[in-house]
Design an enzyme around this catalytic site. Structure first.
Site, short mmCIF file in Angstrom:
data_model
loop_
_atom_site.label_atom_id
_atom_site.label_comp_id
_atom_site.label_asym_id
_atom_site.label_seq_id
_atom_site.Cartn_x
_atom_site.Cartn_y
_atom_site.Cartn_z
N ARG A 106 15.43 -4.66 -13.82
CA ARG A 106 14.73 -5.07 -12.52
C ARG A 106 14.38 -6.55 -12.37
O ARG A 106 14.43 -7.20 -11.25
CB ARG A 106 13.27 -4.55 -12.53
CG ARG A 106 13.30 -2.93 -12.13
CD ARG A 106 11.87 -2.48 -12.28
NE ARG A 106 11.98 -1.07 -11.95
CZ ARG A 106 10.81 -0.22 -12.01
NH1 ARG A 106 9.76 -0.59 -12.23
NH2 ARG A 106 10.84 1.22 -11.90
N HIS A 124 4.46 -6.28 -16.88
CA HIS A 124 4.99 -4.98 -16.25
C HIS A 124 5.71 -4.24 -17.34
O HIS A 124 5.90 -3.06 -17.33
CB HIS A 124 6.06 -5.69 -15.45
CG HIS A 124 5.74 -6.24 -14.11
ND1 HIS A 124 5.08 -5.46 -13.04
CD2 HIS A 124 5.67 -7.45 -13.43
CE1 HIS A 124 4.75 -6.39 -12.06
NE2 HIS A 124 5.19 -7.49 -12.45
N ASP A 146 -9.05 0.99 -9.36
CA ASP A 146 -9.99 -0.01 -8.62
C ASP A 146 -10.03 -0.21 -7.23
O ASP A 146 -9.02 0.59 -6.80
CB ASP A 146 -9.92 -1.33 -9.40
CG ASP A 146 -10.71 -2.50 -8.72
OD1 ASP A 146 -11.87 -2.24 -8.41
OD2 ASP A 146 -10.41 -3.64 -8.66
N ASP A 148 -10.90 -3.14 -4.44
CA ASP A 148 -10.43 -4.43 -4.03
C ASP A 148 -9.11 -4.62 -4.78
O ASP A 148 -9.21 -4.82 -6.13
CB ASP A 148 -11.36 -5.40 -3.80
CG ASP A 148 -12.50 -5.26 -2.81
OD1 ASP A 148 -12.05 -5.29 -1.68
OD2 ASP A 148 -13.61 -4.74 -3.14
N THR A 182 -15.13 1.74 -8.43
CA THR A 182 -15.30 0.72 -7.52
C THR A 182 -16.67 -0.21 -7.79
O THR A 182 -17.51 0.55 -8.09
CB THR A 182 -15.22 0.56 -5.91
OG1 THR A 182 -15.30 -0.62 -5.52
CG2 THR A 182 -15.99 1.73 -5.49
N ASP A 348 -16.84 -13.72 -4.95
CA ASP A 348 -18.15 -13.55 -5.13
C ASP A 348 -18.50 -13.29 -6.61
O ASP A 348 -17.45 -13.16 -7.37
CB ASP A 348 -18.98 -12.63 -4.31
CG ASP A 348 -18.02 -11.27 -4.20
OD1 ASP A 348 -17.40 -11.08 -5.08
OD2 ASP A 348 -18.50 -10.52 -3.38
N ASP A 383 -7.01 -4.43 -11.55
CA ASP A 383 -6.35 -5.61 -11.27
C ASP A 383 -7.19 -6.77 -12.32
O ASP A 383 -6.62 -7.86 -12.37
CB ASP A 383 -6.51 -6.49 -9.86
CG ASP A 383 -7.86 -6.58 -9.38
OD1 ASP A 383 -8.13 -7.69 -9.14
OD2 ASP A 383 -8.55 -5.65 -9.33
#
EC number: 3.1.3.99
Length: 422
Positions: A106, A124, A146, A148, A182, A348, A383
């Protein structure tokens, strides 16, 4: 600003990981020696495969020693722990050679002459190896996400017709339990319905699925503080609150309200002091919730645009606040009696009671009370996996297998690698 500086600094989006950096260093040697030669790509490929084969063996040895330490009380130390002291726990063997071959096709890693294998290349490869391992085991029972930057953009939501919707529904149809773990902490289930509306609407509209399949979707809010489960009637759909007695562990019930309040008080005071110290705009706000406290950007009027625009807090300031509060609480006695998580949300900063490791563990027990889902049967996709301080997905590594993604697009890509073979 040099290009190298930009590249290295931008990697802070994913915060450098000791295991990935170690692999990156191993791969740098054959790249330097072979790149640009007549037979460079072929020889580099063979050497990369050899390196990944050796790492595969080191991971397998570590798992065997982990098992002996747990079952027999052995004090033996794995070679990989000696080479990379910060490396965490592995719950499955990792077919790294096979994963490297997938990503080389890839990303043309061996064909590059000027850019050596990067942090993202290795990230990856590790993701592919984890997916392959779970597919080989045929034991995957729980996938957690997760919110966001994983399911949707920062501050966004799942829209109707979104690509992620069909992937999650496919997981549910195949009997996989799905949890959204979350940091967004609301005690109102309708708030989560708003964030996940596209998914909820698609479930309600899908008459081919049983209610049992649909109810395998849950939301763990505030990292580990609120549990909601999908429900529907002939006219309504959304999430319902689950009574605390059905899911809150006894260890968490033992936490005192005084310790929780004292911990949040200290975090709140630190946020206020740091706001002045770092000269942040007065429009920024401190938000106190029952089980969390956060420092969030406010809005300021732009005279040129003649509209209110969201204040952008510098990344360095966010990281400083997280690390200072984390360090302060680590030596604060009431905070030692409970669990807490400090993290940088991108725009934040928050200090939550609990953590994603606890949230994932709760779901493992909620779905199978008598025989809890194991870490090797669990996959968490997120993330934020920085090794300390500013990332709340990092703790999930102790509760299950993980995939480290950097965008909702990558979440779709890893699910497309996983779903056809489940």
């Amino acid at each position: 600003m040099s290009s190298r500086y930009r590249v290295e600094y931008n990697l802070k989006v994913h915060k450098k990981d000791a295991f990935i950096e170690w692999i990156k260093g191993l791969l740098a040697v054959p790249f330097v020696l072979q790149a640009g030669t007549d037979s460079g790509a072929e020889r580099t490929y063979k050497q990369y495969c050899s390196i990944f084969s050796d790492i595969e063996n080191l991971v397998s040895q570590k798992i065997e020693i982990q098992n002996r330490r747990r079952q027999l009380g052995s004090l033996e130390e794995a070679r990989l722990d000696q080479l990379v002291p910060q490396v965490g726990t592995f719950f499955t063997h990792l077919p790294l050679v096979e994963a490297f071959e997938v990503q080389n096709r890839r990303r043309a890693i061996c064909s590059r002459k000027m850019v050596s294998p990067s942090f993202n290349d290795i990230r990856h490869i590790l993701n592919s190896a984890q997916i392959l391992a779970l597919l080989k085991s045929k034991e995957l029972k729980l996938v957690t996400f997760d919110g966001d930057v994983t399911l949707y953009e920062d501050g966004g939501s799942i829209e109707r017709g979104g690509k992620i919707v069909t992937r999650i529904i496919t997981l549910l149809k195949r009997g996989i339990n799905v949890g959204v773990v979350t940091a967004a902490g609301y005690d109102d289930p309708d708030k989560y319905k708003e964030r996940l509306y596209g998914l909820c609407f698609a479930l309600f509209s899908d008459k081919s699925m049983s209610l049992e399949q649909k109810s395998k979707l849950t939301v763990m809010g505030g990292e580990s503080n609120y549990l909601f489960q999908y429900f529907e009637t002939s006219e309504q759909f959304g999430f319902k609150s689950i009574d605390d007695d059905e899911w809150v562990p006894s260890s968490v019930k033992a936490w005192s309200d005084d310790d929780i309040d004292a911990t949040l008080d200290v975090a709140q005071t630190c946020f206020g002091e740091l706001s002045h110290l770092l000269a942040l705009p007065s429009k920024c706000q401190i938000i106190r919730k029952k089980r969390a406290v956060g420092f969030v950007p406010g809005f300021i009027f732009d005279d040129e645009l003649e509209v209110n625009v969201k204040i952008k807090i510098p990344r360095e300031a966010l990281e400083e606040m997280v690390l200072v509060v984390q360090k302060k609480l680590e030596s604060y006695p009431p905070a030692q009696n409970i669990q807490f998580s400090c993290f940088d949300g991108g725009s934040d900063v928050w200090c939550d009671i609990g953590g994603k490791d606890l949230g994932v563990s709760i779901l493992q027990n909620f779905y199978q009370t008598d025989s809890p889902i194991t870490a090797a049967q669990t996959l968490h996709i997120g993330d934020q996996f920085a090794p300390k301080g500013s990332a709340n997905d990092f703790k999930a590594r102790s509760a299950g297998c993980t995939l480290w993604i950097s965008s909702p697009r990558e979440t779709i890509e890893v699910l497309d690698d996983l779903l056809p073979y489940l």
